[in-house]
Structure formats: structure tokens, C-alpha cells
Design an enzyme around this catalytic site. Structure first.
Site, short mmCIF file in Angstrom:
data_model
loop_
_atom_site.label_atom_id
_atom_site.label_comp_id
_atom_site.label_asym_id
_atom_site.label_seq_id
_atom_site.Cartn_x
_atom_site.Cartn_y
_atom_site.Cartn_z
N GLU A 64 -18.68 -30.14 95.02
CA GLU A 64 -17.77 -31.10 94.36
C GLU A 64 -16.70 -31.60 95.35
OE1 GLU A 64 -16.93 -32.94 91.86
OE2 GLU A 64 -15.56 -31.96 90.45
N THR B 279 -10.72 -39.66 92.43
CA THR B 279 -10.04 -38.38 92.17
C THR B 279 -9.07 -38.05 93.30
OG1 THR B 279 -11.89 -37.61 90.86
CG2 THR B 279 -10.41 -35.92 91.69
N1 HSE Z 1 -8.36 -31.12 87.87
C1 HSE Z 1 -8.93 -32.26 88.54
C2 HSE Z 1 -7.88 -33.35 88.64
C3 HSE Z 1 -10.10 -32.75 87.75
O1 HSE Z 1 -7.25 -33.62 87.63
O2 HSE Z 1 -7.70 -33.91 89.72
C4 HSE Z 1 -10.76 -33.96 88.33
O3 HSE Z 1 -11.92 -34.25 87.57
#
Ligand code: HSE
Length: 322
Positions: free
Chosen positions: A138, A194
Site C-alpha cells: 500500500e 492520499t
Molecule cells: N488513514 C489514512 C489517511 C487512510 O487518512 O490518510 C487513507 O485511505
């Protein structure tokens, strides 16, 4: 053929997920029965690692098909490298989880891939190790090995990561009356979405915000443990990450307000967004009404959106092993 490969081919599907659920940044995750990625691994020679990557399915054009950037291929390579296994594999990814909308898409591919390689080569890996390898896959998409998407995609249900070093994760079965509404705005998102949405986050926080988030996160977790949807919803308010990300989602405050007025128990950004997620007590509230209200909330600020009603999902499952 690799000496340890007793099987030739394995196919695994892994669900989409939502992460954070408000106060549980990088900690909470939930598997969603809304879409699945499928990974097929086939032993094609004695050595070479992931030799071939093929991607198809509705979102094939949106993910890289080279072994160094594809999250499924990277996750498999990590397993082979760390365990010192030499085998030549063909990886076929059927991409069913829409990328870059906050549904853990890159994590679903990595989760399916790790479960597939473990089954194919009969590796006796504990679930936490599967999650760790998938999180490394990931990382090529998210820029950080967060595990809150891959954990529910592998284990199913609601997952909590207590610690990253060492990784410690548990999963709980969600309440049967938990409905999930996803409102997906049609807005442009950056390619490395992200990574970008993590760069806007504060580097340090005030003590009062820590107190707020700990209290709320405990309510979310208690809600799952006690199978109480209203308690989950009451906990879904984040004082740290969502205020920083709200500006990336036009209509965020409006959609939140609309969903709660329509009877949602709680609302949050799904993962790094831009999808907004509402939890609904199906014994009391019609999730379609909540979905309409959320889309209306987006429309009021000039953003088109669609909604989907879904439920929690089980984790990755093996479809073929031969
Ligand atoms: N916890 C991560 C974020 C999840 O919020 O950046 C991303 O899918």
C-alpha cells in the site's frame, strides 16, 4: 517449479474499505461490501519473482501495471524477498474498487495479493504478518505504510490498530443493523491523492484535541464492541484530521449537517476522501433518505455527487486454489 509451490494458481478477492471513521486516523478501518479487487497468482517458472503483471476490470486504466508501482505486485515481492523465496509468478489484477475516492482501493489490491501468495505457497503466516506485508504494498500508492485499509480488507469487519511497531491489530464483527452510506462527489482529485491529503495535516496538536479524539475514538470502538450503532455514530467526530481536510472537499460541512438531519448516527470523511461516509441504524432510519440528503448537501455548493448504500463486509477470501 519452485520447490515449495504445491499449488499452481490461486485467486483471492478482497473488499473495499473505509478508514479513520472520524477520530481513528490510521487506527480504525471497516471492510465494505461495495466493491472487490481480485488477484490471480500463477506459478510460471522457478525464479524471478513477480515476472508479469496484467491489470483488467472497470478501473484497469487507473492503476499502474509495472511490478515496482503496482501495490499488489509490491506486496507479493515483499513477501518473497523477506522470506527468501525464489519463484516466478504471473499476477493478474481485476480492479473492481474505484481508485482515488477514499475506499481503500490500493489497499484492496495489496490485501488480495498477500492472501493469494500465502495460500499459493502455503506460507504459515499469522494474520498480523499478512497485514504488515500488504501495508508495505500500500505504501507505494499512499507514500506511507498505513495499515487501516489493508487490515479490514484482509480480516473483515471493523479493525483497530493498537500499534504499528510492532504491528498489533484486532477485528470485531460489526452490528447487523449497521448501514453505510457513501456519498461520492464528482470533483477532480490529485493523482497522488492520499499523499497530498496527508501533507495538509498538522504536525502537532493541542492537548484539548487529543482529549476530544481519545474520548470519541473510545465511543466508536465501544459501539462496535457492544454492537450499538448510535454509540458508533456519537463517536464519529474528529478534531484533528477532518478540520484540516475539510477544505479539500467542497460542501464538507453541508453534507455532514444534511446527513445528521436526515437521521445518520454519524458522518466522516471516508479515508483520505473525497467520499463522505454516514453510518445509519437500519432499525430506525432509511439509508436512501440519508444518501439523498448527502447528495443534496453537495449540490447546494454546486458539486454533483452520487450515493451508494452498503453494509460491512467479511475479509479477503480464496476463490480458487489449484
Ligand atoms: N488513514 C489514512 C489517511 C487512510 O487518512 O490518510 C487513507 O485511505
Amino acid at each position: 517449479m519452485c520447490a515449495r509451490a504445491r499449488f499452481r494458481r490461486c485467486v483471492v478477492e478482497a473488499p473495499a474499505t473505509t478508514a479513520n471513521l472520524g477520530p481513528g486516523f490510521d487506527v480504525f478501518g471497516l471492510a465494505l461490501d461495495v466493491a472487490y479487487d481480485r488477484v490471480e497468482l500463477e506459478v510460471i517458472s522457478d525464479s524471478g519473482g513477480v515476472i508479469e503483471v496484467q491489470v483488467d476490470g472497470p478501473y484497469a486504466s487507473e492503476v499502474p501495471a509495472d511490478a515496482s508501482r503496482n501495490t499488489a505486485a509490491v506486496a507479493v515481492s515483499e513477501v518473497l524477498r523477506e522470506l527468501g523465496i525464489d519463484v516466478g509468478l504471473r499476477l493478474k489484477l481485476w480492479k473492481g474498487v474505484r481508485p482515488r475516492c477514499g475506499l481503500g482501493s490500493s489497499g484492496s489490491s495489496a490485501a488480495a495479493a498477500v492472501v493469494a501468495v500465502a495460500k499459493l505457497l502455503q506460507l504459515d503466516l499469522p494474520p498480523v504478518k499478512l497485514v504488515e506485508y500488504a501495508a508495505r504494498g500500500e505504501a507505494v500508492a499512499a507514500g506511507h505504510p498505513h495499515a487501516d485499509n489493508v487490515a479490514p480488507s484482509i480480516l473483515g469487519g471493523f479493525t483497530v490498530i493498537r500499534s504499528y511497531r510492532p504491528l498489533d491489530v484486532i477485528s470485531l464483527e460489526p452490528p447487523s443493523n449497521l448501514g453505510i452510506v457513501l456519498a461520492i462527489p464528482k470533483i477532480p482529485v490529485p493523482k497522488e491523492k492520499t499523499k497530498f491529503a496527508r501533507e495538509v495535516l498538522p504536525k502537532s496538536i493541542e492537548l484539548s484535541k487529543l482529549v476530544h479524539n481519545v474520548g470519541h475514538a473510545v465511543y466508536v470502538a465501544l459501539g462496535f464492541a457492544l454492537k450499538n450503532v448510535d454509540l458508533i455514530g456519537r463517536g464519529m467526530d474528529d478534531a484533528v484530521v477532518e478540520p484540516a481536510r475539510a477544505k479539500l472537499i467542497p460542501g464538507y460541512h453541508n453534507v455532514r449537517k444534511r446527513a445528521l438531519e436526515a437521521g445518520a448516527s454519524g458522518v466522516a470523511i471516508s479515508g483520505a476522501g473525497p467520499t463522505m461516509l454516514a453510518v445509519v441504524n437500519l432499525n430506525k432510519v432509511n439509508p436512501e433518505v440519508v444518501g439523498e440528503a448527502m447528495c443534496e448537501g453537495f449540490r447546494e455548493v454546486g458539486v454533483e455527487a452520487e450515493y451508494v448504500v452498503t453494509r460491512p463486509s467479511r475479509g479477503a477470501r480464496v476463490l480458487v486454489l489449484e
